[in-house]
Design an enzyme around this catalytic site. Structure first.
Site, PDB file in Angstrom:
ATOM      1  N   HIS A  22      72.133  27.225  38.812  1.00  0.00           N
ATOM      2  CA  HIS A  22      71.952  25.812  38.455  1.00  0.00           C
ATOM      3  C   HIS A  22      71.376  25.712  37.055  1.00  0.00           C
ATOM      4  O   HIS A  22      70.720  26.640  36.563  1.00  0.00           O
ATOM      5  CB  HIS A  22      71.050  25.083  39.471  1.00  0.00           C
ATOM      6  CG  HIS A  22      69.589  25.408  39.341  1.00  0.00           C
ATOM      7  ND1 HIS A  22      68.736  24.728  38.495  1.00  0.00           N
ATOM      8  CD2 HIS A  22      68.814  26.330  39.976  1.00  0.00           C
ATOM      9  CE1 HIS A  22      67.519  25.222  38.603  1.00  0.00           C
ATOM     10  NE2 HIS A  22      67.533  26.199  39.489  1.00  0.00           N
ATOM     11  N   CYS A  23      71.664  24.595  36.396  1.00  0.00           N
ATOM     12  CA  CYS A  23      71.074  24.307  35.100  1.00  0.00           C
ATOM     13  C   CYS A  23      70.148  23.109  35.270  1.00  0.00           C
ATOM     14  O   CYS A  23      69.593  22.896  36.345  1.00  0.00           O
ATOM     15  CB  CYS A  23      72.159  24.055  34.056  1.00  0.00           C
ATOM     16  SG  CYS A  23      73.234  22.652  34.440  1.00  0.00           S
ATOM     17  N   MET A  24      69.995  22.300  34.238  1.00  0.00           N
ATOM     18  CA  MET A  24      69.078  21.166  34.317  1.00  0.00           C
ATOM     19  C   MET A  24      69.526  20.117  35.320  1.00  0.00           C
ATOM     20  O   MET A  24      68.710  19.500  35.999  1.00  0.00           O
ATOM     21  CB  MET A  24      68.945  20.502  32.934  1.00  0.00           C
ATOM     22  CG  MET A  24      68.101  21.288  31.961  1.00  0.00           C
ATOM     23  SD  MET A  24      66.379  21.348  32.445  1.00  0.00           S
ATOM     24  CE  MET A  24      65.966  19.596  32.361  1.00  0.00           C
TER      25      MET A  24
END
Length: 505
Positions: free
Chosen positions: A29-31
């Site tokens: 996952h990213c932001m």
């Protein structure tokens, strides 16, 4: 419902819609996005996923990306990982939804076209690797950036003098050692041993390098910054791989790490630190020159073309530039300008909402996505509204251009507006703002830029975002009518006119 239960329920709702645990090959996952590697893309039910309450949208790139928003994604991902592990342990096969041959053929053709247009050139794949190095650092940049802003406010007000040194240490500690984290992530991303990448990059921030001369100059700790760390770690990976091929297995555990640190360390000290230092200085100088001389024009171009850069995957090249500017100056002057692109999207979406009063589906999407858009999460509005419509995406970029031009103008007049971290945008960027003329002035300029972006995006879209054909196609109720339920309904029997082809924009 408890927060943990809610997050687990969201993960449980998503898993079967992406083909089950057996169909998931990787999870990250990213932001804002849950990024999934999938064995079989055809098992994904896009429309059902978009209907999950916590899901703001979906994006297909090198991974299948589910937009959940900041905060939520960090809580849902561990629950999703646990469910996938449980599913694999139970040996539950991936569900195989029934599809007609025509549906599968259409989906296959669509996927083929998407992959053909996908950003898969060697250069763009390289940029993705660079992004994967820096994206995991963003939470620490945000946390330390907010603490730095709070500390600056307390120092300016003269409050809590016994506490501000501690806050300064918290805010600066990570930035002092960021090169080590960059080196670790770089080695991991390029297929080396992460700790060796971190060890070589640590040389750059070691205080003892101040006793070393290179190119007739005395080195300084931190010289070359994140760019030097990146180069040093990449070099370490190649040295390590060479050693793995040629060093006998019996000696590998002793010789390979020693040669990796020794060879790449010497090159870093007597070459990379100096070269990367010169490049880092040039980046800072160019950014200052660009906005001090180009001002409104530079801001207009940056704000207007940022979203097209995102669509092409080229925005990832900006991440090390932002980090270098934060390292050098304490903030990046580019991010507040680029954030105006999101403001243009918000304004454009508001105009679409008013121009399509009979399209309940699009209006519902806008209402649900608008709060996220105001907070800087633009994917739902981009992929759910403006981009599919075509012309509104262009007019949204016009709004971003005017907002960027507004902020750029003040930079040209001497009021620098910057961000102490990367990642957030929109209203979420306010706690991270910093500048050279006080926090009040910085906040006012950034807020003014957002307002200009909202207004310009709205006006451009309302008056120029729809052709007559586009309005005729989309400004209609999306509620199913009895005559359209089946081809054999009354409309078909009476020779009613066929459905319209999508209008051009």
């Amino acid at each position: 419902m408890a927060t943990e239960d809610k997050n687990r329920a969201t993960a449980a709702a998503i898993l079967p819609l992406v083909g089950g645990a057996a169909n998931v090959s990787s999870i990250a996952h990213c932001m804002t996005r849950l990024r999934l590697g999938l064995h079989d893309r055809s098992l994904v039910d896009d429309e059902a996923l978009k209907a999950v309450p916590a899901v703001m949208g979906v994006v297909e790139d090198d991974t299948y990306q589910i937009v959940l928003g900041p905060g939520t994604v960090a809580r849902v991902t561990p629950e999703f990982e646990q469910l996938v592990e449980e599913g694999r342990a139970s040996g539950t096969p991936a569900p195989a939804p029934a599809h007609t041959a025509e549906e599968l053929a259409d989906k296959g053709a669509s996927l083929k076209a998407q992959r053909k247009a996908k950003n898969a050139t060697p250069f763009k794949l390289f940029l993705r690797k660079i992004a994967n190095i820096f994206v995991p650092l963003i939470p620490a940049l945000i946390g330390c950036g907010i603490i730095a802003g709070l500390n600056g406010l307390l120092v300016n007000l003269g409050w809590l003098p016994s506490v501000t040194p501690a806050l300064a240490a918290m805010a600066s500690g990570f930035m002092a050692l960021i090169a080590v984290f960059v080196g670790y992530n770089t080695a991991k991303e390029f297929g080396g041993t992460p700790i060796l990448g971190g060890a070589v990059a640590a040389i750059i921030v070691f205080p003892g390098v101040a006793n070393i001369d290179a190119f007739g100059q005395t080195l300084s700790p931190g010289q070359g910054g994140v760019l030097g760390a990146l180069g040093a770690a990449v070099l370490a990976v190649y040295v390590e791989k060479w050693c793995r091929r040629w060093v006998p297995e019996a000696l590998d555990v002793l010789v390979t790490p020693t040669l990796t640190v020794l060879i790449s360390g010497l090159v870093t000290i007597f070459g990379l630190m100096y070269v990367a230092g010169e490049v880092s200085t040039a980046i800072g100088t160019f950014a200052d020159w660009l906005l001090s001389t180009g001002g409104a024009g530079a801001g207009f171009l940056l704000g207007g073309f940022f979203l097209p850069l995102v669509m092409l995957g080229l925005h990832q090249a900006l991440i090390p530039i932002h980090t270098t500017l934060i390292e050098q100056q304490g903030f990046t002057v580019l991010l507040p300008i680029l954030a105006m692109a999101g403001a243009g999207q918000v304004g454009a979406a508001a105009a679409v909402y008013l121009r399509l009063p009979r399209n309940e589906s699009i209006r519902k999407t806008i209402k649900s996505a608008m709060p996220a858009g105001l907070l800087g999460v633009g994917e739902p509005l981009i992929y759910g509204v403006s981009l599919p419509l075509g012309r509104p995406f262009i007019t949204a970029c016009v709004g971003g251009a005017f907002g960027g031009g507004f902020v750029g103008l003040f930079n040209q007049l001497g009021d620098s507006v910057g961000s102490t971290a990367i990642g957030p945008s929109g209203w979420a960027l306010f706690p991270l703002l910093d500048g050279n003329h006080g926090l009040g002035s910085t906040i006012a300029i950034y807020a003014g830029g957002l307002l200009v972006g909202y207004v310009a995006g709205f006006v451009a879209t309302y008056f120029f975002g729809f052709s007559k054909a586009l309005l005729e196609e989309f400004d209609v109720s999306q509620e199913p009518a009895p005559s359209t339920v089946a081809a054999t309904g009354p409309a078909a029997a009476s020779g009613g006119s066929p459905a319209k082809e999508p209008a051009g924009v």
